[in-house]
Design a protein around this motif. Structure first.
Motif, PDB file in Angstrom:
ATOM      1  N   GLN A   1       0.825  -1.209   0.000  1.00 47.26           N
ATOM      2  CA  GLN A   1       0.000   0.000   0.000  1.00 47.26           C
ATOM      3  C   GLN A   1       0.860   1.259   0.000  1.00 47.26           C
ATOM      4  N   ARG A   2       1.954   1.221   0.720  1.00 47.68           N
ATOM      5  CA  ARG A   2       2.856   2.365   0.720  1.00 47.68           C
ATOM      6  C   ARG A   2       3.479   2.583  -0.657  1.00 47.68           C
ATOM      7  N   TYR A   3       3.848   1.493  -1.315  1.00 47.60           N
ATOM      8  CA  TYR A   3       4.451   1.631  -2.641  1.00 47.60           C
ATOM      9  C   TYR A   3       3.467   2.234  -3.632  1.00 47.60           C
ATOM     10  N   GLN A   4       2.192   1.937  -3.475  1.00 48.45           N
ATOM     11  CA  GLN A   4       1.191   2.488  -4.393  1.00 48.45           C
ATOM     12  C   GLN A   4       1.171   4.010  -4.375  1.00 48.45           C
ATOM     13  N   GLN A   5       1.617   4.603  -3.288  1.00 47.17           N
ATOM     14  CA  GLN A   5       1.583   6.059  -3.153  1.00 47.17           C
ATOM     15  C   GLN A   5       2.873   6.736  -3.613  1.00 47.17           C
ATOM     16  N   THR A   6       3.847   5.970  -4.080  1.00 48.80           N
ATOM     17  CA  THR A   6       5.109   6.560  -4.502  1.00 48.80           C
ATOM     18  C   THR A   6       4.991   7.193  -5.875  1.00 48.80           C
ATOM     19  N   ALA A   7       5.856   8.169  -6.136  1.00 51.49           N
ATOM     20  CA  ALA A   7       5.843   8.854  -7.431  1.00 51.49           C
ATOM     21  C   ALA A   7       6.134   7.913  -8.603  1.00 51.49           C
ATOM     22  N   PRO A   8       7.120   6.998  -8.511  1.00 51.33           N
ATOM     23  CA  PRO A   8       7.363   6.091  -9.644  1.00 51.33           C
ATOM     24  C   PRO A   8       6.152   5.216  -9.973  1.00 51.33           C
ATOM     25  N   ASN A   9       5.466   4.724  -8.946  1.00 51.74           N
ATOM     26  CA  ASN A   9       4.302   3.891  -9.217  1.00 51.74           C
ATOM     27  C   ASN A   9       3.176   4.709  -9.845  1.00 51.74           C
ATOM     28  N   LYS A  10       2.946   5.904  -9.344  1.00 49.09           N
ATOM     29  CA  LYS A  10       1.894   6.746  -9.918  1.00 49.09           C
ATOM     30  C   LYS A  10       2.211   7.088 -11.371  1.00 49.09           C
ATOM     31  N   HIS A  11       3.490   7.334 -11.660  1.00 50.04           N
ATOM     32  CA  HIS A  11       3.891   7.602 -13.047  1.00 50.04           C
ATOM     33  C   HIS A  11       3.628   6.385 -13.934  1.00 50.04           C
ATOM     34  N   TYR A  12       3.997   5.208 -13.438  1.00 49.35           N
ATOM     35  CA  TYR A  12       3.751   3.982 -14.208  1.00 49.35           C
ATOM     36  C   TYR A  12       2.266   3.787 -14.465  1.00 49.35           C
ATOM     37  N   GLN A  13       1.451   3.935 -13.443  1.00 46.96           N
ATOM     38  CA  GLN A  13       0.010   3.721 -13.586  1.00 46.96           C
ATOM     39  C   GLN A  13      -0.586   4.675 -14.610  1.00 46.96           C
ATOM     40  N   LEU A  14      -0.149   5.912 -14.591  1.00 47.97           N
ATOM     41  CA  LEU A  14      -0.680   6.909 -15.513  1.00 47.97           C
ATOM     42  C   LEU A  14      -0.242   6.643 -16.953  1.00 47.97           C
ATOM     43  N   GLU A  15       1.046   6.422 -17.121  1.00 50.62           N
ATOM     44  CA  GLU A  15       1.582   6.283 -18.475  1.00 50.62           C
ATOM     45  C   GLU A  15       1.232   4.944 -19.121  1.00 50.62           C
ATOM     46  N   SER A  16       1.013   3.917 -18.324  1.00 48.45           N
ATOM     47  CA  SER A  16       0.741   2.590 -18.890  1.00 48.45           C
ATOM     48  C   SER A  16      -0.686   2.452 -19.415  1.00 48.45           C
ATOM     49  N   GLN A  17      -1.568   3.324 -19.003  1.00 50.49           N
ATOM     50  CA  GLN A  17      -2.977   3.197 -19.409  1.00 50.49           C
ATOM     51  C   GLN A  17      -3.155   3.190 -20.921  1.00 50.49           C
ATOM     52  N   SER A  18      -2.363   3.994 -21.612  1.00 50.59           N
ATOM     53  CA  SER A  18      -2.502   4.091 -23.068  1.00 50.59           C
ATOM     54  C   SER A  18      -1.791   2.960 -23.803  1.00 50.59           C
ATOM     55  N   LEU A  19      -1.010   2.164 -23.072  1.00 49.54           N
ATOM     56  CA  LEU A  19      -0.216   1.101 -23.700  1.00 49.54           C
ATOM     57  C   LEU A  19      -0.819  -0.278 -23.518  1.00 49.54           C
ATOM     58  N   ILE A  20      -1.566  -0.466 -22.439  1.00 45.86           N
ATOM     59  CA  ILE A  20      -2.046  -1.795 -22.056  1.00 45.86           C
ATOM     60  C   ILE A  20      -3.452  -2.045 -22.582  1.00 45.86           C
ATOM     61  N   GLN A  21      -3.616  -3.205 -23.206  1.00 45.18           N
ATOM     62  CA  GLN A  21      -4.945  -3.639 -23.664  1.00 45.18           C
ATOM     63  C   GLN A  21      -5.704  -4.337 -22.550  1.00 45.18           C
ATOM     64  N   THR A  22      -5.046  -5.302 -21.891  1.00 50.26           N
ATOM     65  CA  THR A  22      -5.640  -5.989 -20.742  1.00 50.26           C
ATOM     66  C   THR A  22      -4.555  -6.260 -19.706  1.00 50.26           C
ATOM     67  N   ALA A  23      -4.963  -6.290 -18.440  1.00 52.34           N
ATOM     68  CA  ALA A  23      -4.040  -6.627 -17.349  1.00 52.34           C
ATOM     69  C   ALA A  23      -4.810  -7.427 -16.319  1.00 52.34           C
ATOM     70  N   GLN A  24      -4.333  -8.628 -16.055  1.00 56.99           N
ATOM     71  CA  GLN A  24      -4.954  -9.501 -15.055  1.00 56.99           C
ATOM     72  C   GLN A  24      -3.997  -9.677 -13.889  1.00 56.99           C
ATOM     73  N   THR A  25      -4.407  -9.193 -12.721  1.00 59.52           N
ATOM     74  CA  THR A  25      -3.562  -9.275 -11.525  1.00 59.52           C
ATOM     75  C   THR A  25      -4.103 -10.347 -10.593  1.00 59.52           C
TER      76      THR A  25
END
Length: 224
Positions: A179-203
């Motif tokens: 949960q702490r990692y989710q709030q970091t700047a690198p993770n937020k950058h990844y989440q934002l920028e990956s939206q336009s690249l990913i078709q599907t993601a299953q976690t």
């Protein structure tokens, strides 16, 4: 790991019988722990299950090179595990991966039965986005992996037979560290920028059986 062979990185998906669950886990633990102690080229091995029943299993392995895998494949502990798996496993699939980011904390990991928060995300990219996604994950892998306390392992690979399919494997000390990692700047950058690249993601959240590695592995491949 410059000037070395590309590590072997594999994801196994195993379905087992309920009757053989205990034998399978015990043999797997012996295989993983013994291999980590005796085989310098066996870099990391993670055995996990999907649900409480433990019938759907995932095994992730990283070897320094082909010769290291061959040493493991001929070891007594792997042969003993294979004998148990022959009766326990009803379905098996393997995903061969090209490692793009492999990061571990410096201290070796040796966990059996202890709780850790583990996620496996299987990503399918939009057509033509593999290069952009690789640039994104290598930037994220360089900026924030083991630098964050509690993020123990990050392993990201591209399927050898399909550059649009990727696997992201993460081990955290616990749910709070995740949960702490989710709030970091690198993770937020990844989440934002990956939206336009990913078709599907299953976690999938996985429960550990045995997690072992040599510690200190660092690979970030910006070229592929």
């Amino acid at each position: 790991m410059a000037n070395q062979a590309t590590p072997l990185f594999r994801l196994f998906k195993l379905t087992i019988t309920a009757e053989q669950r205990a034998n399978f886990v015990a043999a797997g633990k012996h295989n993983l722990v013994t291999s980590m102690q005796n085989e310098p080229g066996t870099l990391a091995m993670y055995a996990l299950h999907v649900a409480p029943a433990g019938l759907e299993n995932r095994v992730i392995e990283v070897y320094r090179d082909t010769a290291s895998y061959d040493q493991h494949a001929n070891s007594p502990q792997f042969k003993a595990f294979r004998a148990v798996a022959k009766d326990a496993v009803t379905q098996q699939a393997v995903v061969n991966l090209t490692p793009i980011v492999l990061r571990e904390q410096a201290q070796p990991l040796m966990v059996s039965g202890a709780p850790r928060f583990v996620q496996l995300t299987e990503v399918t990219l939009k057509p033509g986005q593999a290069a952009a996604y690789q640039e994104l994950v290598t930037a994220s892998g360089s900026a924030a992996t083991t630098a964050q306390a509690g993020r123990l392992v990050v392993a990201i690979g591209r399927a050898v037979d399909d550059p649009q399919k990727w696997v992201v494997f993460e081990v955290y000390q616990d749910k709070l560290a995740y949960q702490r990692y989710q709030q970091t700047a690198p993770n937020k950058h990844y989440q934002l920028e990956s939206q336009s690249l990913i078709q599907t993601a299953q976690t999938t959240v996985l429960s550990p059986d045995t997690l072992v590695n040599q510690g200190g592995l660092t690979l970030v491949d910006r070229q592929g």
